[in-house]
Design a protein around this motif. Structure first.
Motif, mmCIF file in Angstrom:
data_model
loop_
_atom_site.group_PDB
_atom_site.id
_atom_site.type_symbol
_atom_site.label_atom_id
_atom_site.label_comp_id
_atom_site.label_asym_id
_atom_site.label_seq_id
_atom_site.Cartn_x
_atom_site.Cartn_y
_atom_site.Cartn_z
ATOM 1 N N VAL A 1 3.258 -6.712 1.879
ATOM 2 C CA VAL A 1 2.322 -6.666 2.998
ATOM 3 C C VAL A 1 3.037 -6.428 4.320
ATOM 4 O O VAL A 1 2.618 -5.603 5.148
ATOM 5 C CB VAL A 1 1.511 -7.973 3.070
ATOM 6 C CG1 VAL A 1 0.604 -7.969 4.290
ATOM 7 C CG2 VAL A 1 0.704 -8.165 1.797
ATOM 8 N N LYS A 2 4.121 -7.086 4.535
ATOM 9 C CA LYS A 2 4.828 -6.996 5.814
ATOM 10 C C LYS A 2 5.505 -5.652 6.030
ATOM 11 O O LYS A 2 5.864 -5.312 7.157
ATOM 12 C CB LYS A 2 5.854 -8.114 5.931
ATOM 13 C CG LYS A 2 5.204 -9.498 6.008
ATOM 14 C CD LYS A 2 6.260 -10.596 6.173
ATOM 15 C CE LYS A 2 5.613 -11.963 6.287
ATOM 16 N NZ LYS A 2 6.626 -13.041 6.467
ATOM 17 N N LYS A 3 5.682 -4.888 4.959
ATOM 18 C CA LYS A 3 6.343 -3.582 5.083
ATOM 19 C C LYS A 3 5.342 -2.427 5.153
ATOM 20 O O LYS A 3 5.727 -1.254 5.187
ATOM 21 C CB LYS A 3 7.285 -3.363 3.904
ATOM 22 C CG LYS A 3 8.457 -4.329 3.878
ATOM 23 C CD LYS A 3 9.373 -4.026 2.710
ATOM 24 C CE LYS A 3 10.555 -5.005 2.672
ATOM 25 N NZ LYS A 3 11.467 -4.717 1.535
ATOM 26 N N ALA A 4 4.029 -2.743 5.164
ATOM 27 C CA ALA A 4 3.015 -1.691 5.215
ATOM 28 C C ALA A 4 3.006 -1.022 6.582
ATOM 29 O O ALA A 4 3.342 -1.624 7.600
ATOM 30 C CB ALA A 4 1.643 -2.292 4.932
ATOM 31 N N SER A 5 2.592 0.259 6.604
ATOM 32 C CA SER A 5 2.533 1.016 7.861
ATOM 33 C C SER A 5 1.288 1.912 7.840
ATOM 34 O O SER A 5 0.760 2.237 6.783
ATOM 35 C CB SER A 5 3.791 1.861 8.047
ATOM 36 O OG SER A 5 3.911 2.814 6.995
ATOM 37 N N ALA A 6 0.830 2.304 9.047
ATOM 38 C CA ALA A 6 -0.356 3.158 9.141
ATOM 39 C C ALA A 6 -0.218 4.092 10.328
ATOM 40 O O ALA A 6 0.400 3.751 11.345
ATOM 41 C CB ALA A 6 -1.608 2.309 9.278
ATOM 42 N N LYS A 7 -0.820 5.292 10.183
ATOM 43 C CA LYS A 7 -0.858 6.231 11.297
ATOM 44 C C LYS A 7 -2.187 6.990 11.249
ATOM 45 O O LYS A 7 -2.813 7.127 10.191
ATOM 46 C CB LYS A 7 0.326 7.200 11.249
ATOM 47 C CG LYS A 7 0.381 8.068 10.019
ATOM 48 C CD LYS A 7 1.590 8.993 10.069
ATOM 49 C CE LYS A 7 1.675 9.865 8.806
ATOM 50 N NZ LYS A 7 2.834 10.775 8.865
#
Length: 210
Positions: free
Chosen positions: A181-187
């Protein structure tokens, strides 16, 4: 007067009596025949009269029954037409309601792709006409929830057809396995939201061989 003359006289008298009796019998027979004819005529007239009354009664009864049958048939036809019209109206309402439900569902659920690589999952969501500040992404170990808000149309306008999305929308996407969860990213670029979710990597421990 000699005996011969006396015998002739007696014979003539008897003959006269026989004629009178024959005439009387004939008269009685004629009277009985007349009475029988008169009685027969009266019976025939009575029978005809009764038959005429019966025929009139049958005709009247038949006419009444025909009118009643036609009236009942007309009532049945009108009731059937009313039921059919009600059914058609209900069916149209259901079709419109179903069409609206489908339209609302498809318009409120943004199109989404879920991709998998060796080390992560990638989610791509089409969000046209949405500003980045109106998008929220909530992540757990095994799901992703995407919330967005479409701008509302001018309230003074009336829709003739409505297929585009308006207002709030959300999509919860379950994941096949746990992620970091802590390594998720979004753009968010060109109206497409891309969320990358690294898979949980099992810790490998090197075992010393004696």
């Amino acid at each position: 007067m000699n005996k011969s003359s006396e015998v002739k006289k007696i014979a003539l008298e008897k003959k006269s009596d026989l004629k009178d009796k024959a005439l009387e019998v004939k008269k009685g027979a004629l009277e009985k025949t007349a009475d029988a004819k008169e009685s027969a005529l009266m019976k025939t007239s009575e029978i005809k009269e009764n038959a005429g009354e019966k025929t009139a009664e049958i005709k009247a009864d038949t006419s009444d029954k025909t009118a009643e049958f036609r009236e009942n048939a007309e009532k049945t036809r009108k009731q059937a037409e009313r039921k059919i019209n009600e059914f058609i109206s209900t069916l149209k309402d259901k079709q419109e309601e179903f069409g609206k439900t489908i339209s609302d569902y498809t318009s409120q659920k943004p199109l989404t792709d879920v991709l998998e690589t060796e080390n992560s999952y990638i989610i791509k969501v089409d969000l046209p006409r949405i500003k980045k500040e109106n998008i929220n992404v909530n992540i757990t170990e095994d799901s992703v929830e995407i919330q967005a808000k479409f701008d509302e149309e001018d309230e003074t306008l009336e829709f003739i057809k409505k297929e585009r999305s308006y207002g709030d929308t959300s999509r919860i996407i379950p994941l096949p396995e746990k992620i970091e969860v802590k390594k998720a990213s979004a753009k968010f670029e060109d109206a497409v939201l891309t969320v990358e979710l690294p898979k949980v990597q099992e810790e490998k421990i090197k075992v010393k061989i004696d």
